[in-house]
Design a protein around this motif. Sequence first.
Motif, short mmCIF file in Angstrom:
data_model
loop_
_atom_site.label_atom_id
_atom_site.label_comp_id
_atom_site.label_asym_id
_atom_site.label_seq_id
_atom_site.Cartn_x
_atom_site.Cartn_y
_atom_site.Cartn_z
N SER A 98 53.96 13.28 0.76
CA SER A 98 55.46 12.16 0.75
C SER A 98 56.92 12.96 0.85
O SER A 98 57.62 11.37 1.21
CB SER A 98 55.07 11.42 -0.41
OG SER A 98 55.39 12.03 -1.95
N LEU A 99 57.18 13.51 0.08
CA LEU A 99 58.45 14.22 0.34
C LEU A 99 58.68 14.58 1.59
O LEU A 99 60.02 14.49 2.10
CB LEU A 99 58.55 15.14 -1.20
CG LEU A 99 58.53 14.78 -1.74
CD1 LEU A 99 58.44 15.94 -2.80
CD2 LEU A 99 59.50 14.25 -2.75
N GLN A 100 57.82 15.44 2.50
CA GLN A 100 57.65 15.51 3.40
C GLN A 100 58.29 14.70 4.59
O GLN A 100 59.27 14.60 5.43
CB GLN A 100 56.80 16.35 4.34
CG GLN A 100 56.25 17.42 3.17
CD GLN A 100 57.43 18.59 4.34
OE1 GLN A 100 58.02 19.09 4.96
NE2 GLN A 100 56.98 20.10 3.65
N THR A 101 57.62 13.44 4.26
CA THR A 101 58.35 12.30 5.26
C THR A 101 59.45 11.70 4.71
O THR A 101 60.05 11.38 5.47
CB THR A 101 56.95 10.71 4.66
OG1 THR A 101 55.74 11.20 4.90
CG2 THR A 101 56.93 9.73 5.34
N GLN A 102 59.39 12.08 4.02
CA GLN A 102 60.48 11.43 3.54
C GLN A 102 62.29 12.34 3.55
O GLN A 102 63.76 12.25 4.27
CB GLN A 102 61.27 11.53 1.50
CG GLN A 102 60.48 11.21 1.19
CD GLN A 102 60.31 10.76 -1.06
OE1 GLN A 102 61.26 10.17 -0.74
NE2 GLN A 102 59.81 10.41 -1.41
N LEU A 103 61.83 13.94 3.96
CA LEU A 103 62.72 14.66 4.54
C LEU A 103 62.90 14.52 5.82
O LEU A 103 64.19 14.11 6.15
CB LEU A 103 62.32 15.72 4.03
CG LEU A 103 63.62 17.20 5.15
CD1 LEU A 103 64.56 17.45 4.27
CD2 LEU A 103 62.29 18.21 4.56
N GLN A 104 61.80 13.79 6.54
CA GLN A 104 61.77 13.29 7.93
C GLN A 104 62.76 12.52 8.65
O GLN A 104 62.89 12.24 9.26
CB GLN A 104 60.39 13.61 8.99
CG GLN A 104 59.35 14.73 8.37
CD GLN A 104 58.13 14.25 8.83
OE1 GLN A 104 58.09 12.95 9.63
NE2 GLN A 104 57.21 15.56 8.91
N GLU A 105 62.99 11.44 7.27
CA GLU A 105 63.64 10.68 7.34
C GLU A 105 65.03 10.21 7.17
O GLU A 105 65.50 9.94 8.18
CB GLU A 105 62.66 9.35 6.54
CG GLU A 105 61.64 8.41 6.98
CD GLU A 105 61.28 7.66 7.96
OE1 GLU A 105 62.50 6.74 8.52
OE2 GLU A 105 60.68 7.40 9.25
N ALA A 106 65.07 11.02 6.60
CA ALA A 106 66.25 11.57 5.93
C ALA A 106 66.92 12.71 7.04
O ALA A 106 68.31 11.77 7.46
CB ALA A 106 66.28 12.47 4.58
N ASN A 109 68.40 9.78 9.67
CA ASN A 109 69.07 8.89 9.52
C ASN A 109 70.21 10.30 9.58
O ASN A 109 71.81 9.95 9.97
CB ASN A 109 68.90 8.54 7.98
CG ASN A 109 68.25 7.44 7.66
OD1 ASN A 109 67.89 7.17 9.07
ND2 ASN A 109 67.60 7.09 7.21
N ASN A 133 71.55 13.85 0.55
CA ASN A 133 70.05 13.22 0.42
C ASN A 133 69.52 14.60 0.96
O ASN A 133 68.44 14.53 0.44
CB ASN A 133 70.48 11.77 1.00
CG ASN A 133 68.49 11.18 0.52
OD1 ASN A 133 68.43 11.52 -0.13
ND2 ASN A 133 68.73 10.42 1.57
N ILE A 137 66.33 16.14 -1.07
CA ILE A 137 65.09 16.15 -0.77
C ILE A 137 63.88 17.47 -0.79
O ILE A 137 63.22 17.96 -0.83
CB ILE A 137 64.70 15.91 0.80
CG1 ILE A 137 64.76 13.97 0.32
CG2 ILE A 137 63.11 15.28 0.80
CD1 ILE A 137 64.92 13.11 1.33
#
Length: 297
Positions: A98-106, A109, A133, A137
């Motif tokens: 889940s953190l890897q997914t957040q990092l990809q989105e960040a 952005n 951000n 992450i």
Amino acid sequence: MKHSFFVSLALTTVLFSCKSSTMDSDAAGSFESVETIISTEASGILMQFNVEEGQSLKVGQWVGYVDSIQLYLKKKQLEAQITSTLGQKPDIPVQIASLQTQLQEAEKNQTRTLNLFKAGASTQQQLDDINSNVETIKKQIEAQRSSLGITSNTLNRETAPLQRQIDQLNDQLVKCRVVNPVNGTVLSKYAQAHEVANPGKALYKIAATDTLILRAYITGTQISQVRLGQKVTVQIDDGEKKFRNYPGVIYWVSDKSEFTPKTIPTKEERADLVYAIKVRVPNDGYIKIGMYGQMKL
């Protein structure tokens, strides 16, 4: 003419191998062997034991085993404990997915904001916020990976003592098998199947009989004629007034004299002190342990 030649050859062979009993011998003694007593290293019921006196055995031949069911069950229990413990290890890729997914989105952005900033459509504050951000992450992922790694290593260390216990059980299971360690003939059998065996209990005695040892005695006047590695002729009784000849090699000479054994005649019957020597003699099956033999230097 050919017939006469072969008859002469046969007579020569007989005369060479079977000499008269009047041959002058330099020493006499009896044949012995290197005997090994085989014992069990395990404790329990001797479930199977395939050994008989007079039987020829080879190195590594399996001859029986001691009951090992309790050791086996203990091993399976420890293996189950290891499996249960290792089952608690965290799946690091899944835990941080889940953190890897957040990092990809960040990071997406971040790239978009950077492009907008270059075009003048975004402020420095917005770019700084998205950069912060992304770094946050990344640190969360590193911290999570470190924490999960410590947990995994801790569980691995907890299973190490269990694995060592399994190694000990494997060694004990191997020792439950009775494996013959030397080539030879079984001289004595001391145990039977279904008896209780304990560590160190003698099971059977075996000796190599392909090469026997003549333990003979020489007088002090003969000691100067003897050396290690010396080749000699050894004789055994081969019937009425005949002897069978064998090549022998002296491999041991006693450095101390002893009184003449009563059962061993020597060249000089009045000699009180003699020296023991040992001669290796290849055995073709005719020589038996304890048999009388004589030798010529």
